[in-house]
Scaffold this active site. Structure first.
Site, PDB file in Angstrom:
ATOM      1  N   HIS A 329       0.873  -1.145   0.068  1.00  0.00           N
ATOM      2  CA  HIS A 329      -0.129   0.020   0.183  1.00  0.00           C
ATOM      3  C   HIS A 329       0.938   1.374   0.142  1.00  0.00           C
ATOM      4  CE1 HIS A 329      -3.901  -1.579   0.308  1.00  0.00           C
ATOM      5  NE2 HIS A 329      -3.648  -2.532   1.390  1.00  0.00           N
ATOM      6  N   CYS A 398       0.141   1.692  -5.908  1.00  0.00           N
ATOM      7  CA  CYS A 398      -0.970   2.678  -6.354  1.00  0.00           C
ATOM      8  C   CYS A 398      -0.504   4.011  -6.590  1.00  0.00           C
ATOM      9  CB  CYS A 398      -2.263   2.513  -5.521  1.00  0.00           C
ATOM     10  SG  CYS A 398      -3.108   0.970  -5.391  1.00  0.00           S
ATOM     11  N   ARG A 407      -0.767   2.571 -11.538  1.00  0.00           N
ATOM     12  CA  ARG A 407       0.330   1.894 -10.730  1.00  0.00           C
ATOM     13  C   ARG A 407       1.712   2.600 -11.194  1.00  0.00           C
ATOM     14  NH1 ARG A 407      -3.837   0.230  -9.108  1.00  0.00           N
ATOM     15  NH2 ARG A 407      -4.462  -1.928  -8.714  1.00  0.00           N
TER      16      ARG A 407
END
Length: 430
Positions: A329, A398, A407
């Site tokens: 993340h 991300c 991405r």
């Protein structure tokens, strides 16, 4: 009933009679005016004589009294002539108590006097103040002549309707003045009490309408929604990081303890099982690496996931060739890859396992690409600049921040493999 005394019916001072009246020059004992029956007293001289000389006694006094007089005497209501008088001291007879107007304006005893009427003149005068709010036009103003007249029982000013209203205000509709409540003061106190019908009508008028109720409901919904969104944002941006850091730290400690005790051996790992620790010294990142890229089982727990499933399966760090692909993340849930865009070529990336330290050097970065671009995980990654097989590492996350639309890709190339028995590599020591 006592008859009127002669001296009070005349215009002379007390104890004297008018001239021209028989017996006027005689005192109460029937003698001449100057005679005084009391011993040791000198004859009296009339104060109204021009020459200040006593008049002669007897017939001379009568002839003198018959002359012209300055005013006409009033008729007497008692017998004329000498009055019976007992010689010696006379008893004191008190004067009647004069009334308030008798004493003020000099009326005689037994006479009544009324105050002068306040007639309208051409001179300036102070007008009565206008009636206050809530008072009827015919109501007497406190302190005015009309109010004093009403208190003394006189007729109220105005017509019959005004007098009737004033009487109702003083005595109530059915009760007496003693039963009537004291008048309230102020603008609010001057209002009459409302009836039941009027009170209900005003209560219904104060009730909000349908539009007001709907607007209030919509406003409450908006406020509640805003509060819930604020709580959700706080949970996502703050609480998820707190919880993920705690879980990741616990997993890293558990791995190190197992490695120290020899409980874990290299081999095939179950999904969600941690098997290595990733170090990025420049970003101060120390995070466990687990098998798989499941959100709930791996990524949301603050760990980095290894692509090891299906067509996206990548090599392990110990393989002689291949691409070791990792996902993490960038925001929330520990956000281990939030600042990987700050890495520069040559920055070290270290993977620690139970037996080895694998040191990579950052080689290149792809700032934006589509989430479906899986070629970045190929053994020779597309767009990385590598042209031949080797031992590579790929970090995916991300972008932009707080979204998952695109991405970001960072590649590195292995430059050192160091056994744990030789100690930590220089990238971790310095």
């Amino acid at each position: 009933m006592t008859a009127l005394r002669p001296e009070r019916e005349s215009d002379t001072s007390y104890g004297q009679q008018s001239y021209g009246v028989p017996g006027a020059s005689e005192d109460w004992s029937g003698g001449a005016y100057g005679a005084d029956p009391r011993p040791g007293r000198q004859p009296r001289t009339p104060p109204y004589s021009p020459e200040a000389q006593p008049y002669a006694q007897g017939p001379e006094a009568r002839s003198h009294a018959a002359g012209p007089q300055p005013y006409e005497p009033r008729p007497q209501t008692h017998e004329q002539g000498p009055q019976p008088h007992e010689p010696g001291p006379q008893p004191f007879v008190p004067e009647p108590d004069p009334g308030p107007y008798t004493a003020a304006y000099g009326a005689g005893a037994g006479e009544s006097f009324l105050p002068p009427v306040d007639e309208e003149t051409v001179a300036l005068r102070i007008p009565d103040p206008p009636p206050a709010d809530g008072e009827a036009p015919g109501e007497p103003i406190p302190g005015s002549r009309a109010a004093s007249g009403a208190r003394q029982g006189g007729p109220a000013p105005g017509g019959r309707a005004a007098r009737r209203k004033a009487a109702k205000r003083r005595h109530g509709r059915h009760g007496s003045a003693a039963e009537a409540p004291a008048p309230a003061t102020g603008r609010e106190g001057a209002r009459a009490p409302l009836s039941r019908v009027e009170a209900r009508r005003q209560a219904r008028a104060r009730k909000p309408g349908a539009a007001v109720v709907a607007s209030r409901a919509i406003g409450e919904v908006f406020i509640t929604t805003g509060v819930l969104m604020l709580l959700f944002v706080t949970y996502q941006l703050w609480w998820t990081n707190v919880r993920a850091h705690a879980q990741a730290g616990k997993e890293a400690s558990s791995l190190q303890n197992d490695w120290a005790s020899g409980k874990r051996n290299p081999g095939v790992f179950e999904p969600g099982q941690g098997f290595a620790i990733l170090h990025i010294p420049k970003l101060d990142v120390v995070v466990p690496i687990a098998e798989g890229t499941s959100s709930k089982g791996v990524l949301d727990r603050g760990m980095v996931g290894h692509y090891a499933e299906g067509a996206l399966k990548t090599a392990m760090p110990g393989d002689k060739t291949g691409n070791f692909g990792l996902a993490g993340h960038r925001n929330t849930h520990g956000e281990p890859f939030r600042y990987i865009n700050k890495l520069a070529p040559g920055d070290p990336i270290v993977v620690e396992t139970q037996d080895e330290y694998y040191v990579y050097k950052m080689a290149s970065i792809l700032p934006v690409t589509s989430p479906s671009n899986t070629s970045v995980l190929n053994p020779i990654p597309t767009g990385s600049g590598f042209t031949k097989p080797g031992r590579y590492i790929t970090l995916t996350t991300c972008t932009p921040e707080f979204t998952s639309k695109y991405r970001m890709i960072v590649w590195g190339k292995m430059v050192e493999e160091r056994p744990r028995s030789k100690g930590k590599p220089d990238a971790l020591v310095s």
